[in-house]
Write a protein that holds these residues in place. Structure first.
Motif, PDB file in Angstrom:
ATOM      1  N   ALA A  89      12.371   4.997   1.477  1.00  0.00           N
ATOM      2  CA  ALA A  89      11.058   4.925   0.829  1.00  0.00           C
ATOM      3  C   ALA A  89      10.173   6.110   1.157  1.00  0.00           C
ATOM      4  CB  ALA A  89      10.352   3.632   1.247  1.00  0.00           C
ATOM      5  N   GLY A  90      10.614   6.970   2.061  1.00  0.00           N
ATOM      6  CA  GLY A  90       9.747   8.041   2.542  1.00  0.00           C
ATOM      7  C   GLY A  90       9.211   8.953   1.461  1.00  0.00           C
ATOM      8  N   ALA A  91      10.047   9.302   0.474  1.00  0.00           N
ATOM      9  CA  ALA A  91       9.602  10.211  -0.587  1.00  0.00           C
ATOM     10  C   ALA A  91       8.482   9.587  -1.404  1.00  0.00           C
ATOM     11  CB  ALA A  91      10.774  10.585  -1.482  1.00  0.00           C
ATOM     12  N   ALA A  92       8.628   8.311  -1.758  1.00  0.00           N
ATOM     13  CA  ALA A  92       7.589   7.631  -2.544  1.00  0.00           C
ATOM     14  C   ALA A  92       6.298   7.522  -1.755  1.00  0.00           C
ATOM     15  CB  ALA A  92       8.069   6.246  -2.956  1.00  0.00           C
ATOM     16  N   LEU A  93       6.373   7.205  -0.471  1.00  0.00           N
ATOM     17  CA  LEU A  93       5.161   7.054   0.341  1.00  0.00           C
ATOM     18  C   LEU A  93       4.419   8.373   0.472  1.00  0.00           C
ATOM     19  CD1 LEU A  93       6.442   4.647   3.134  1.00  0.00           C
ATOM     20  CD2 LEU A  93       5.278   4.085   0.990  1.00  0.00           C
ATOM     21  N   VAL A 110       5.043  -2.065 -13.438  1.00  0.00           N
ATOM     22  CA  VAL A 110       4.012  -1.039 -13.595  1.00  0.00           C
ATOM     23  C   VAL A 110       2.740  -1.557 -12.943  1.00  0.00           C
ATOM     24  CG1 VAL A 110       2.604   0.300 -15.210  1.00  0.00           C
ATOM     25  CG2 VAL A 110       5.008  -0.184 -15.749  1.00  0.00           C
ATOM     26  N   THR A 111       2.164  -0.737 -12.064  1.00  0.00           N
ATOM     27  CA  THR A 111       0.915  -1.119 -11.402  1.00  0.00           C
ATOM     28  C   THR A 111      -0.132  -0.035 -11.606  1.00  0.00           C
ATOM     29  OG1 THR A 111       1.740  -0.113  -9.333  1.00  0.00           O
ATOM     30  CG2 THR A 111       1.998  -2.507  -9.603  1.00  0.00           C
ATOM     31  N   GLY A 125       9.156  -3.422  -3.886  1.00  0.00           N
ATOM     32  CA  GLY A 125       7.943  -3.998  -3.330  1.00  0.00           C
ATOM     33  C   GLY A 125       6.894  -2.984  -2.925  1.00  0.00           C
ATOM     34  N   TYR A 126       6.610  -2.017  -3.799  1.00  0.00           N
ATOM     35  CA  TYR A 126       5.653  -0.958  -3.464  1.00  0.00           C
ATOM     36  C   TYR A 126       4.191  -1.412  -3.511  1.00  0.00           C
ATOM     37  CZ  TYR A 126       9.148   2.816  -3.532  1.00  0.00           C
ATOM     38  OH  TYR A 126      10.197   3.659  -3.257  1.00  0.00           O
ATOM     39  N   ARG A 127       3.930  -2.616  -3.982  1.00  0.00           N
ATOM     40  CA  ARG A 127       2.524  -3.010  -4.149  1.00  0.00           C
ATOM     41  C   ARG A 127       1.771  -2.997  -2.819  1.00  0.00           C
ATOM     42  NH1 ARG A 127       0.111  -7.836  -7.953  1.00  0.00           N
ATOM     43  NH2 ARG A 127      -2.069  -7.578  -7.364  1.00  0.00           N
ATOM     44  N   THR A 128       2.387  -3.475  -1.747  1.00  0.00           N
ATOM     45  CA  THR A 128       1.704  -3.504  -0.446  1.00  0.00           C
ATOM     46  C   THR A 128       1.343  -2.104   0.040  1.00  0.00           C
ATOM     47  OG1 THR A 128       2.720  -5.609   0.167  1.00  0.00           O
ATOM     48  CG2 THR A 128       1.927  -4.203   1.959  1.00  0.00           C
ATOM     49  N   PRO A 129       2.285  -1.135   0.067  1.00  0.00           N
ATOM     50  CA  PRO A 129       1.876   0.215   0.473  1.00  0.00           C
ATOM     51  C   PRO A 129       0.865   0.851  -0.476  1.00  0.00           C
ATOM     52  CG  PRO A 129       4.182   0.196  -0.214  1.00  0.00           C
ATOM     53  CD  PRO A 129       3.746  -1.220  -0.079  1.00  0.00           C
TER      54      PRO A 129
END
Length: 377
Positions: free
Chosen positions: A319-323, A371-372, A348-352
């Motif tokens: 997940a590092g690249a997305a964060l 999509v968020t 589950g990217y909503r929390t970060p």
């Protein structure tokens, strides 16, 4: 030639790319490539050796330190790779042993030896092979290597489209090298390719290493169905990790008053996106920039950022690249600016996104993607 005292493969790092215990700056394929090409590297005159696809500098710096090669011409598709090479070269005093190039004829003109980390994309390999066969010395030898688990017989077929001979060496530590020579010349240049998508009224242009090529990946297609809702009054927008520039071009075509920055760290993506903007007649309103995330963009400068983040770093799911992209988006968004993201729902990217950017709302979801929109406070 004895290596400089300050050079050691074990000291190479990935920075500024993501670093983690399961992510490495050098592997067995790098070492096998250097050993297999040792004789040709040792006798290559200055400026005659080329390295393509060096991840973090092991091939380039190994050739310079172990074999005394100078004037090495290097192409690395990711900008983070270029920066890692530069950072790794400095402590060993090897910064003046190489120059970085785009994937252009000047990279390989007259070259007699090429070290190539085989890309997974056959299209990327086809573009590289054609470039080398057309512009390198007729006596060029290409040493093309990778880890066995990533090699396919299709790579041999692609190489034989531009060269008369491909020979596989013995595997060592789960790595293998192909020795390639006898370039075939006179083939028409096929790159970049282009395709018109009638359903979107959009041209897509792509170089070989561009993700998804001239097609439009299903995550981006899903995002495009709701893109009209994304900050309709925005005058400035960023297509972060733009790939071939589909989102940037769609925004510019739908909103004549908007100015868009399309940014990606991939050299192939940026070259492709620039061609996509020209093909769609929006190059005057879309600036295409090669950048590591948004490092060149000022704080609080964008009203809208749109991203389809990666979830792999090389072969590893991470997940590092997305964060990192979310962090930069939070910095560059203006107050009350919006980050629109499409991502594989299982991630589950909503929390970060809530933590890094701000209040996050689900806009749409299907069997695979979410999509968020995140509001910058």
């Amino acid at each position: 030639m004895a290596p400089p005292e300050d050079f050691a493969f074990e000291r190479l790092r990935r920075r500024p790319d993501v670093e983690a215990p399961n992510l490495f700056a050098v592997d067995a394929a790098d070492r096998l490539l250097l050993d297999t090409a040792a004789v040709d590297l040792g006798r290559a005159p200055a400026g005659a050796a080329v390295v393509i696809g060096d991840t973090y500098g092991a091939l380039t710096l190994g050739a310079a330190a172990l074999h005394g090669v100078r004037g090495i011409r290097v192409h690395q598709d990711p900008l983070t790779g270029e920066r890692a090479l530069a950072a790794n070269a400095e402590p060993s005093g090897l910064s003046d042993s190489f120059r970085s190039f785009a994937l252009v004829p000047e990279l390989v003109a007259g070259a007699t030896v090429v070290l190539l980390r085989l890309p997974r994309s056959l299209d990327a390999l086809a573009e590289i092979a054609q470039l080398v066969a057309t512009h390198a010395s007729p006596a060029v030898t290409v040493y093309a290597g990778g880890m066995v688990k990533h090699l396919t017989t299709g790579m041999n077929d692609v190489l034989l489209g531009s060269f008369g001979s491909v020979r596989a060496g013995l595997a060592r530590q789960k790595a293998r090298v192909l020795t390639v020579d006898a370039p075939l010349t006179g083939r028409p240049d096929q790159w970049p390719r282009r395709e018109f998508h009638d359903d979107l009224g959009l041209w897509v242009c792509a170089h070989g290493a561009a993700f998804a090529g001239t097609s439009i990946d299903i995550g981006t297609r899903f995002l495009l169905t709701v893109l009209g809702e994304a900050r309709p009054d925005a005058r400035t927008a960023v297509d972060l990790g733009c790939g071939t520039g589909v989102i940037a071009a769609a925004l510019a075509l739908a909103r004549p008053g908007i100015r868009v920055v399309a940014t990606d760290q991939s050299s192939a993506a940026v070259a492709s996106a620039a061609e996509t903007m020209l093909a769609n007649g929006v190059a005057d309103r879309v600036e295409v920039v090669r950048d590591d995330a948004l490092s060149a963009q000022p704080d609080g400068s964008a009203e809208l950022i749109v991203v389809n983040p990666p979830f792999h770093i090389g072969a590893a799911v991470h997940a590092g690249a997305a964060l990192r992209l979310f962090d930069d988006a939070a910095r560059v968004l203006a107050p009350d600016g919006e980050l629109w993201a499409v991502w594989n729902s299982h991630l589950g990217y909503r929390t970060p996104l809530e933590r890094i950017v701000g209040p996050t709302t689900q806009v749409a979801r299907n069997a695979k993607f979410t999509v968020t929109t995140s509001l910058r406070r």
